[in-house]
Scaffold this motif. Structure first.
Motif, PDB file in Angstrom:
ATOM      1  N   LEU A  10       6.613  24.521  -3.047  1.00  0.00           N
ATOM      2  CA  LEU A  10       7.446  23.466  -2.482  1.00  0.00           C
ATOM      3  C   LEU A  10       6.538  22.361  -1.944  1.00  0.00           C
ATOM      4  O   LEU A  10       5.580  22.636  -1.222  1.00  0.00           O
ATOM      5  CB  LEU A  10       8.237  24.103  -1.332  1.00  0.00           C
ATOM      6  N   LEU A  11       6.870  21.127  -2.293  1.00  0.00           N
ATOM      7  CA  LEU A  11       6.061  19.979  -1.872  1.00  0.00           C
ATOM      8  C   LEU A  11       6.983  18.900  -1.321  1.00  0.00           C
ATOM      9  O   LEU A  11       7.931  18.492  -1.991  1.00  0.00           O
ATOM     10  CB  LEU A  11       5.313  19.434  -3.098  1.00  0.00           C
ATOM     11  N   ILE A  12       6.690  18.473  -0.105  1.00  0.00           N
ATOM     12  CA  ILE A  12       7.519  17.424   0.500  1.00  0.00           C
ATOM     13  C   ILE A  12       6.834  16.073   0.352  1.00  0.00           C
ATOM     14  O   ILE A  12       5.620  15.961   0.556  1.00  0.00           O
ATOM     15  CB  ILE A  12       7.743  17.731   1.998  1.00  0.00           C
ATOM     16  N   LEU A  13       7.614  15.064  -0.005  1.00  0.00           N
ATOM     17  CA  LEU A  13       7.117  13.691   0.075  1.00  0.00           C
ATOM     18  C   LEU A  13       8.012  12.938   1.048  1.00  0.00           C
ATOM     19  O   LEU A  13       9.209  12.771   0.796  1.00  0.00           O
ATOM     20  CB  LEU A  13       7.125  13.001  -1.298  1.00  0.00           C
ATOM     21  N   SER A  14       7.439  12.532   2.170  1.00  0.00           N
ATOM     22  CA  SER A  14       8.167  11.695   3.118  1.00  0.00           C
ATOM     23  C   SER A  14       7.499  10.330   3.151  1.00  0.00           C
ATOM     24  O   SER A  14       6.381  10.153   2.663  1.00  0.00           O
ATOM     25  CB  SER A  14       8.121  12.263   4.538  1.00  0.00           C
ATOM     26  N   GLY A  15       8.175   9.402   3.777  1.00  0.00           N
ATOM     27  CA  GLY A  15       7.619   8.054   3.913  1.00  0.00           C
ATOM     28  C   GLY A  15       8.782   7.127   4.171  1.00  0.00           C
ATOM     29  O   GLY A  15       9.901   7.427   3.765  1.00  0.00           O
ATOM     30  N   MET A 126       2.431   6.101   2.912  1.00  0.00           N
ATOM     31  CA  MET A 126       2.301   5.073   3.950  1.00  0.00           C
ATOM     32  C   MET A 126       2.357   3.686   3.295  1.00  0.00           C
ATOM     33  O   MET A 126       1.619   3.431   2.352  1.00  0.00           O
ATOM     34  CB  MET A 126       0.927   5.276   4.608  1.00  0.00           C
ATOM     35  N   PRO A 127       3.224   2.803   3.808  1.00  0.00           N
ATOM     36  CA  PRO A 127       3.191   1.435   3.275  1.00  0.00           C
ATOM     37  C   PRO A 127       1.936   0.733   3.789  1.00  0.00           C
ATOM     38  O   PRO A 127       1.416   1.121   4.845  1.00  0.00           O
ATOM     39  CB  PRO A 127       4.442   0.805   3.880  1.00  0.00           C
ATOM     40  N   PRO A 128       1.430  -0.270   3.077  1.00  0.00           N
ATOM     41  CA  PRO A 128       0.210  -0.939   3.539  1.00  0.00           C
ATOM     42  C   PRO A 128       0.402  -1.604   4.914  1.00  0.00           C
ATOM     43  O   PRO A 128      -0.532  -1.697   5.698  1.00  0.00           O
ATOM     44  CB  PRO A 128      -0.063  -2.006   2.480  1.00  0.00           C
ATOM     45  N   SER A 129       1.616  -2.073   5.216  1.00  0.00           N
ATOM     46  CA  SER A 129       1.901  -2.646   6.542  1.00  0.00           C
ATOM     47  C   SER A 129       3.419  -2.730   6.727  1.00  0.00           C
ATOM     48  O   SER A 129       4.176  -2.631   5.760  1.00  0.00           O
ATOM     49  CB  SER A 129       1.318  -4.062   6.658  1.00  0.00           C
ATOM     50  N   ILE A 130       3.845  -2.925   7.957  1.00  0.00           N
ATOM     51  CA  ILE A 130       5.284  -3.079   8.239  1.00  0.00           C
ATOM     52  C   ILE A 130       5.804  -4.347   7.562  1.00  0.00           C
ATOM     53  O   ILE A 130       6.919  -4.399   7.039  1.00  0.00           O
ATOM     54  CB  ILE A 130       5.537  -3.154   9.767  1.00  0.00           C
ATOM     55  N   ASN A 171       0.213   3.484  -0.030  1.00  0.00           N
ATOM     56  CA  ASN A 171       0.707   2.866  -1.267  1.00  0.00           C
ATOM     57  C   ASN A 171       0.314   1.391  -1.327  1.00  0.00           C
ATOM     58  O   ASN A 171       1.132   0.494  -1.186  1.00  0.00           O
ATOM     59  CB  ASN A 171       2.222   3.014  -1.379  1.00  0.00           C
ATOM     60  N   ASN A 172      -0.968   1.187  -1.556  1.00  0.00           N
ATOM     61  CA  ASN A 172      -1.488  -0.162  -1.694  1.00  0.00           C
ATOM     62  C   ASN A 172      -1.343  -0.609  -3.130  1.00  0.00           C
ATOM     63  O   ASN A 172      -0.732  -1.624  -3.430  1.00  0.00           O
ATOM     64  CB  ASN A 172      -2.975  -0.131  -1.321  1.00  0.00           C
ATOM     65  N   ARG A 173      -1.943   0.190  -4.016  1.00  0.00           N
ATOM     66  CA  ARG A 173      -1.796  -0.035  -5.456  1.00  0.00           C
ATOM     67  C   ARG A 173      -1.063   1.163  -6.032  1.00  0.00           C
ATOM     68  O   ARG A 173      -1.501   2.307  -5.852  1.00  0.00           O
ATOM     69  CB  ARG A 173      -3.163  -0.166  -6.124  1.00  0.00           C
ATOM     70  N   LEU A 174       0.026   0.882  -6.732  1.00  0.00           N
ATOM     71  CA  LEU A 174       0.907   1.944  -7.216  1.00  0.00           C
ATOM     72  C   LEU A 174       0.165   3.000  -8.038  1.00  0.00           C
ATOM     73  O   LEU A 174       0.306   4.190  -7.811  1.00  0.00           O
ATOM     74  CB  LEU A 174       2.042   1.319  -8.030  1.00  0.00           C
TER      75      LEU A 174
END
Ligand code: 5GP
Length: 225
Positions: A10-15, A126-130, A171-174
């Motif tokens: 089982l692997l969770i991806l949150s963000g 993580m997004p690169p910034s808000i 997630n800077n570069r996809l």
């Protein structure tokens, strides 16, 4: 699940909403046939283009509560004004078949799974910034400005929980983010396979990922190495 004799896990991806989880998961399942994604159940309304049974199982509040009562959910949480949850049955079946099962869920659901299944692996996107996150959320034009603001407030809280995850992927570069996620998936699968075969294994070698490598290179360059 903890005594599972296969290399399924089982692997969770949150963000935060808008961090690119869907895009990354779509690419992962295209590139790795052993990975499958769990389809969640939700009481929120479908967005244009979303299909029942593909993106989510869209249900009423009453139907959702019935599923909770009948113990059919692996986990569930309230996010904004809606319920979201993971149907239990397909997850157990896939794991016994040796699949890597990705749950794309928010942080409260991740907490519940961790408490029940300590073997779970967890990744935080993580997004690169808000600022970038807000642009992505507004840009997709599926939420009202009020809903975007709500999601940004939730995102700030979620980002504060990133350190509770095994891996953080920026997630800077996809393409980098996809490769990082796949590498994490493969390494853990290899680790499980070696353990099952009683082969020597120096546990999962730690994977630093593109972002870390980049920062590391920058530091080295600054020092003139
Ligand atoms: P969205 O409305 O943007 O599709 O999803 C909102 C949030 O709910 C996202 O953070 C998403 O990861 C989370 N989510 C989706 N499915 C589930 C689920 O089954 N369980 C939990 N706990 N969260 C979910």
């Amino acid at each position: 699940m903890n005594n599972n004799p296969s290399d399924g896990y089982l692997l969770i991806l949150s963000g935060p909403s808008g961090s690119g989880k869907d895009t990354i998961i779509n690419e992962i399942v295209k590139r790795d046939e052993k990975t499958v994604v769990s389809i969640s159940m939700t009481t929120r309304k479908p967005r244009p283009g979303e299909v029942d049974g593909v993106n989510y199982y869209f249900v009423t509040k009453e139907q959702f509560e019935e599923n909770i009562k009948n113990d059919q959910m692996l986990e569930w949480a309230q996010y904004g004004d809606n319920y979201y949850g993971t149907p239990k049955a397909p997850v157990f079946k896939w794991i016994s078949e040796g699949k890597t099962v990705i749950l794309e869920i928010e942080v409260q659901g991740a907490d519940k799974i961790r408490a029940q299944y300590p073997d779970v692996r967890t990744m935080f996107l993580m997004p690169p910034s808000i600022h970038v996150l807000r642009e992505r959320l507004s840009g997709r034009q599926t939420e009202s400005e009020e809903e975007v603001n709500k999601r940004i407030e939730i995102a700030k809280k979620e980002i504060g929980r990133a350190n509770d995850y095994d891996y953080i992927i920026v997630n800077n570069r996809l393409e980098d983010a996809i490769e990082d996620a796949l590498e994490i998936i493969f390494r853990h699968r290899r680790h499980l396979r070696r353990s099952l075969n009683n082969e020597p294994d120096k546990l999962e070698e730690f994977y630093y990922g593109h972002q870390f490598k980049e920062d590391f290179t920058n530091i080295l360059n600054e020092r003139g190495i």
